[in-house]
Design an enzyme around this catalytic site. Structure first.
Site, PDB file in Angstrom:
ATOM      1  N   LYS A  75       0.839  -1.193   0.000  1.00  0.00           N
ATOM      2  CA  LYS A  75       0.000   0.000   0.000  1.00  0.00           C
ATOM      3  C   LYS A  75       0.878   1.249   0.000  1.00  0.00           C
ATOM      4  O   LYS A  75       1.992   1.244   0.528  1.00  0.00           O
ATOM      5  CB  LYS A  75      -0.878  -0.048   1.252  1.00  0.00           C
ATOM      6  CG  LYS A  75      -1.925   1.024   1.405  1.00  0.00           C
ATOM      7  CD  LYS A  75      -2.719   0.739   2.678  1.00  0.00           C
ATOM      8  CE  LYS A  75      -3.881   1.694   2.867  1.00  0.00           C
ATOM      9  NZ  LYS A  75      -4.706   1.289   4.046  1.00  0.00           N
ATOM     10  N   LEU A 113      -7.588   8.263   3.843  1.00  0.00           N
ATOM     11  CA  LEU A 113      -7.575   6.843   4.206  1.00  0.00           C
ATOM     12  C   LEU A 113      -8.745   6.451   5.109  1.00  0.00           C
ATOM     13  O   LEU A 113      -8.729   5.385   5.717  1.00  0.00           O
ATOM     14  CB  LEU A 113      -6.251   6.432   4.876  1.00  0.00           C
ATOM     15  CG  LEU A 113      -5.043   6.368   3.964  1.00  0.00           C
ATOM     16  CD1 LEU A 113      -4.309   7.700   3.928  1.00  0.00           C
ATOM     17  CD2 LEU A 113      -4.076   5.279   4.416  1.00  0.00           C
ATOM     18  N   SER A 152      -9.362   1.216   2.780  1.00  0.00           N
ATOM     19  CA  SER A 152      -8.497   2.133   2.079  1.00  0.00           C
ATOM     20  C   SER A 152      -7.389   1.450   1.278  1.00  0.00           C
ATOM     21  O   SER A 152      -6.671   2.103   0.522  1.00  0.00           O
ATOM     22  CB  SER A 152      -7.872   3.114   3.072  1.00  0.00           C
ATOM     23  OG  SER A 152      -7.053   2.447   4.023  1.00  0.00           O
ATOM     24  N   ILE A 204      -7.735   0.126   9.825  1.00  0.00           N
ATOM     25  CA  ILE A 204      -8.166   0.762  11.067  1.00  0.00           C
ATOM     26  C   ILE A 204      -9.685   0.794  11.190  1.00  0.00           C
ATOM     27  O   ILE A 204     -10.228   1.191  12.214  1.00  0.00           O
ATOM     28  CB  ILE A 204      -7.583   2.178  11.218  1.00  0.00           C
ATOM     29  CG1 ILE A 204      -7.672   2.673  12.664  1.00  0.00           C
ATOM     30  CG2 ILE A 204      -8.269   3.160  10.256  1.00  0.00           C
ATOM     31  CD1 ILE A 204      -6.927   3.944  12.950  1.00  0.00           C
ATOM     32  N   GLY A 205     -10.373   0.364  10.134  1.00  0.00           N
ATOM     33  CA  GLY A 205     -11.826   0.314  10.198  1.00  0.00           C
ATOM     34  C   GLY A 205     -12.400  -0.689   9.213  1.00  0.00           C
ATOM     35  O   GLY A 205     -13.614  -0.803   9.068  1.00  0.00           O
ATOM     36  N   GLY A 206     -11.499  -1.404   8.545  1.00  0.00           N
ATOM     37  CA  GLY A 206     -11.913  -2.357   7.520  1.00  0.00           C
ATOM     38  C   GLY A 206     -11.072  -2.252   6.269  1.00  0.00           C
ATOM     39  O   GLY A 206     -11.408  -2.804   5.226  1.00  0.00           O
ATOM     40  N   SER A 207      -9.942  -1.551   6.356  1.00  0.00           N
ATOM     41  CA  SER A 207      -9.195  -1.158   5.154  1.00  0.00           C
ATOM     42  C   SER A 207      -8.442  -2.273   4.461  1.00  0.00           C
ATOM     43  O   SER A 207      -7.958  -2.087   3.351  1.00  0.00           O
ATOM     44  CB  SER A 207      -8.221  -0.020   5.505  1.00  0.00           C
ATOM     45  OG  SER A 207      -8.931   1.147   5.814  1.00  0.00           O
TER      46      SER A 207
END
Length: 540
Positions: A136, A186, A212, A233-236
């Protein structure tokens, strides 16, 4: 053009120049590519015969471990493999806009060195010897830019050193050749920014690729990478895996080295932190990646990494699996519901103890609590990066606004609010612990999202993934089935069977904090059952 527009144009021109002329697609193909077409990148690749039979064999026939074996046993060279994956990545970039930095020439040089090393010493450089691994854009690679989709970051100097994880990949013999696209800030699940534009879903270009780590998801799905590395951090990691039909794993935070990774956020956050993990085209490669990195004692290079090495966990013959069919406030779309029900039936038929979970705490409450943590940066650092580049916020930020998700009108907080949030988190974790205790779970199977990939900028809040970041639980994505308008004809709000027809569906496997190895083990066990189930059905 304005000064910023000139910088963007120069950046895109430089990126395009990194693709060898022989690998540039014809105009009649490129003119078909846009974010509104239902074309499939896979179909374009096959129809126009963009790869040779040998390039197809190298990029499609192997998992990472078997590819590594054929390289070190002399059936393939590192350079041969590198060129095949670089060519396929170049095609993937032109079809889906998945890349930010391209450095094929450096990759070829690295491959030649690895071939020389193997010939001279008759041993591999490491477990990743000769494997092309993509990362990434957030990861620093020495001599490459790290712009993470901010116009203002175009003025930053090239990276002077590698992120520790990059050093670990290289020390284990990997070949780095490309960095991948992400969304502005992001913090959205659609990978689009004002520098590089939008990443498209290879299954259907009109659908989102997730975020992201959306560039990774599209690249790995199109097999332009044997292994990809993202952050979550939330589903990235999990959203791109779900959208693009790949496997993905979010470890417990800080198991994998996260130091010197550029996220653009304000250092020292009092909230939960991002986790680093792999994307792949099979479950065993998730384990292979994590085992290799954690066996490298990453804490010796990166003080952010916990001093917990790899633990071997033997496969269990009979797992205790909870099945959660969704929160009433975020009902599942028909294809997602069908995939979960099918997986439930397959696991029961295979003899595992499967429990329908009915006492889970409200995921909506968990979403609101998670969103509150994103509001504790009173300086709004990510927004400042956008303003410094004189750019407009992307549309996808509308549905991931932390203030909106948290239900907060005045996002001004004190230290007391941090204490209160932490207290609420302790209480929420206890409610989730009751689920694990009640059913004596090894893992929980649940949706990764309430829908499949959808039209661009419509992904919605990541309720079924951010919960596990909030709790710091490891979680994986297993691709399973596809949306089918002939089977998923139920009418429900926000769902269009024609639009998402053919989109991958998936299940999510979750374990308790620090049980990363157990989740990876369960992922492999469950995945084999689901593959066998599909094979059995296909011969009936």
């Amino acid at each position: 053009m304005t000064g910023w527009e000139t910088l963007i144009a120069d950046k895109l021109k430089d990126r395009a120049s990194r693709i060898p002329p022989d690998w540039i697609l014809s105009e009649n193909i490129l003119t078909q590519i846009n974010e509104n077409t239902d074309l499939s990148a896979f179909d374009i690749l096959r129809k126009h015969r963009l790869l040779t039979k040998e390039e197809i064999r190298i990029t499609e026939s192997y998992d990472a471990q078997n590819l590594h074996r054929d390289i070190i046993e002399g059936r393939l060279t590192s350079l041969q493999v590198c060129k095949s994956f670089c060519k396929r990545a170049a095609i993937a970039q032109q079809l889906t806009n998945c890349a930010t930095e391209i450095f094929f020439a450096e990759a070829f040089e690295r491959a030649r060195f690895l071939d020389y090393y193997l010939n001279k010493y008759n041993r591999p450089f490491g477990p990743f010897h000769g494997l092309p691994i993509s990362v990434k854009d957030s990861f620093n690679v020495k001599g490459q830019a790290t712009t993470i989709g901010f116009v203002s970051f175009l003025k930053k100097p090239l990276a002077a050193e590698n992120s520790p994880l990059v050093d670990i990949l290289l020390a284990n013999g990997a070949i780095l050749y490309l960095k991948t696209n992400i969304p502005q800030t992001l913090l959205t699940l659609d990978s689009v920014n004002n520098v590089f534009g939008r990443t498209l879903n290879p299954h259907k270009l009109s659908l989102g690729a997730g975020g992201s780590s959306g560039g990774e998801g599209a690249l790995v799905a199109l097999r332009g990478s044997i292994l990809g590395v993202g952050t979550d951090i939330g589903g990235s990691i999990r959203a791109p895996s779900l959208c693009n039909g790949t496997y993905g794993f979010k470890p417990t935070a800080d198991r994998m080295p996260h130091g010197k990774v550029e996220l653009g956020d304000r250092p020292g956050t009092p909230g939960f932190v991002s986790a680093v993990g792999p994307l792949a085209n099979n479950a065993s490669d998730l384990t292979f990646f994590c085992r290799t990195v954690l066996s490298s004692e990453p804490w010796r290079l990166d003080p952010t990494a916990l001093g917990i090495g790899w633990r071997h966990v033997s496969p269990k013959k009979r797992l205790s699996i909870g099945v959660y069919m969704g929160d009433k406030d975020f009902p599942l779309s028909p294809p997602v519901k069908r995939a979960l029900k099918s997986a439930h039936a397959a696991l029961e038929a295979a003899g595992h103890a499967v429990h329908l979970v009915t006492n889970a705490p409200s995921f909506h409450d968990g979403l609101k609590l998670a969103a509150r943590y994103f509001l504790f940066d009173g300086k709004q650092t990510l927004l400042q990066h956008v303003l410094e580049g004189d750019e407009q916020p992307i549309k996808a930020l509308e549905y991931t606004s932390p203030a909106t998700l948290a239900g907060v009108q005045d996002p001004t907080f004190t230290l007391d609010d941090v204490w209160d949030a932490n207290s609420s988190l302790i209480a929420y974790r206890e409610k989730m612990a009751e689920v694990w205790r009640h059913y004596k779970l090894d893992v929980l199977m649940c949706p990764g999202h309430y829908s499949t990939a959808g039209p661009h900028d419509t992904y919605g809040p990541p309720v079924y993934t951010v919960i596990w970041n909030l709790l710091n639980f490891p979680a994986s994505i297993i691709p399973y089935l596809k949306a089918d308008k002939s089977l998923d004809s139920e009418i429900c709000d926000g769902y269009d069977a024609d639009v998402v027809h053919g989109a991958p569906t998936a299940i999510q496997i979750v374990g308790w904090k620090f049980q990363d190895e157990e989740v990876l083990m369960a992922t492999e066990v469950i995945d084999k059952i689901l593959r066998d189930h599909l094979t059995f059905k296909s011969v009936l």
